[in-house]
Design an enzyme around this catalytic site. Structure first.
Site, PDB file in Angstrom:
ATOM      1  N   SER A 130       0.826  -1.212   0.000  1.00  0.00           N
ATOM      2  CA  SER A 130       0.000   0.000   0.000  1.00  0.00           C
ATOM      3  C   SER A 130       0.858   1.258   0.000  1.00  0.00           C
ATOM      4  O   SER A 130       2.010   1.249   0.445  1.00  0.00           O
ATOM      5  CB  SER A 130      -0.902   0.028   1.240  1.00  0.00           C
ATOM      6  OG  SER A 130      -1.733  -1.100   1.287  1.00  0.00           O
TER       7      SER A 130
HETATM    8  N1  SAH Z   1      -0.790  -4.947   4.011  1.00  0.00           N
HETATM    9  C1  SAH Z   1      -0.030  -5.244   2.815  1.00  0.00           C
HETATM   10  C2  SAH Z   1      -0.782  -4.785   1.568  1.00  0.00           C
HETATM   11  C3  SAH Z   1      -1.270  -5.940   0.925  1.00  0.00           C
HETATM   12  S1  SAH Z   1      -2.252  -5.884  -0.513  1.00  0.00           S
HETATM   13  C4  SAH Z   1       1.354  -4.640   2.850  1.00  0.00           C
HETATM   14  O1  SAH Z   1       1.668  -3.896   3.783  1.00  0.00           O
HETATM   15  O2  SAH Z   1       2.156  -4.944   1.962  1.00  0.00           O
HETATM   16  C5  SAH Z   1      -3.561  -6.959   0.030  1.00  0.00           C
HETATM   17  C6  SAH Z   1      -3.145  -8.336   0.471  1.00  0.00           C
HETATM   18  O3  SAH Z   1      -4.339  -8.985   0.929  1.00  0.00           O
HETATM   19  C7  SAH Z   1      -2.563  -9.216  -0.626  1.00  0.00           C
HETATM   20  O4  SAH Z   1      -1.359  -9.769  -0.215  1.00  0.00           O
HETATM   21  C8  SAH Z   1      -3.640 -10.302  -0.802  1.00  0.00           C
HETATM   22  O5  SAH Z   1      -3.129 -11.573  -1.176  1.00  0.00           O
HETATM   23  C9  SAH Z   1      -4.255 -10.342   0.584  1.00  0.00           C
HETATM   24  N2  SAH Z   1      -5.588 -10.923   0.651  1.00  0.00           N
HETATM   25  C10 SAH Z   1      -6.620 -10.776  -0.227  1.00  0.00           C
HETATM   26  N3  SAH Z   1      -7.691 -11.500   0.187  1.00  0.00           N
HETATM   27  C11 SAH Z   1      -7.324 -12.096   1.356  1.00  0.00           C
HETATM   28  C12 SAH Z   1      -7.984 -12.984   2.264  1.00  0.00           C
HETATM   29  N4  SAH Z   1      -9.234 -13.421   2.056  1.00  0.00           N
HETATM   30  N5  SAH Z   1      -7.311 -13.397   3.348  1.00  0.00           N
HETATM   31  C13 SAH Z   1      -6.026 -12.992   3.591  1.00  0.00           C
HETATM   32  N6  SAH Z   1      -5.350 -12.176   2.760  1.00  0.00           N
HETATM   33  C14 SAH Z   1      -5.989 -11.727   1.661  1.00  0.00           C
END
Ligand code: SAH
Length: 216
Positions: A66
């Site tokens: 993000s």
């Molecule tokens: N917080 C992260 C940003 C991640 S982007 C950072 O600091 O880098 C969103 C993330 O959510 C992705 O890695 C994606 O695989 C995950 N995601 C999406 N759906 C999900 C679910 N149902 N359970 C767990 N993770 C999920």
């Protein structure tokens, strides 16, 4: 193992902190965490030079780390107190989990993509951040460690399931970008006032990758 960081990179982090503060982030613990954490180490090889621009960046598996302002905004909204038990949904690169850990939270984070789960687990361990990461579907929460003082969702979710709201302590809150992916999502903060009573407040529009069901 040595951690690669330099005064030049620290200087660029200070500029980033100033940028984020100028956009309205006031929580000093959040700004200090961004100053401290080497975001360049959370990026794919070759993209490190983008680390201190205030923007989201692609990581592996079609996901993104993000935008720093967004990380700061969500973290500030959660109002974390030292020792709070926080569940993050969507570990991704592990950067947001590191921020929560540096500001004193007891962090639990769940990721549905095994490769990202493995990479972030290794990286956070190497950097010395004590975060408990789980490979699973965040739609289930992490029931074995409930209840949480706060839940932070870092992917676009259309409907927040009761399963997650019920893993909050009374007085705790959940912060999530709510809406279809591909359009802007509304940042919402839902506070559990009592067992069955929840209060919702809305903040601005943000853009996230989708929260998907199941693990892969
Ligand atoms: N917080 C992260 C940003 C991640 S982007 C950072 O600091 O880098 C969103 C993330 O959510 C992705 O890695 C994606 O695989 C995950 N995601 C999406 N759906 C999900 C679910 N149902 N359970 C767990 N993770 C999920």
């Amino acid at each position: 193992m040595t951690i690669y960081d330099t005064p030049v990179l620290q200087g660029r982090r200070l500029q980033l902190v100033k940028t984020i503060a100028s956009k309205g982030i006031e929580d000093k613990s959040v700004l200090d965490a961004i100053q401290t954490i080497p975001r360049h180490l959370f990026l794919s090889k070759g993209l490190e030079y983008l680390a201190y621009d205030d923007r989201a960046i692609s990581i592996s598996d079609n996901q993104t780390i993000s935008q720093p302002y967004t990380v700061a905004f969500q973290t500030q909204l959660l109002e974390v107190r030292n020792g709070d038990k926080i569940l993050e949904i969507g570990t991704g690169s592990g950067y947001q989990a590191a921020v929560l850990s540096v500001i004193g939270a007891d962090v639990y984070s769940v990721e549905r993509i095994e490769n990202l789960y493995n990479n972030s687990t290794k990286l956070l361990k190497k950097l010395g951040y004590k975060v408990k990461i789980f490979y699973g579907d965040g739609y289930e929460g992490v029931p074995q460690y409930q209840p949480f003082d706060g839940i932070l969702i870092t992917a676009a979710i259309e409907i927040i399931p009761d399963i997650l709201l019920n893993q909050l302590k009374i007085g705790g809150c959940l912060v999530a970008p709510v809406g279809k992916a591909g359009y802007g999502q509304v940042m919402k903060k839902i506070t559990r006032k009592s067992e069955f009573d929840f209060d919702t407040k809305e903040y601005g529009l943000f853009t996230f990758v989708p929260m998907l069901k199941g693990k892969i």
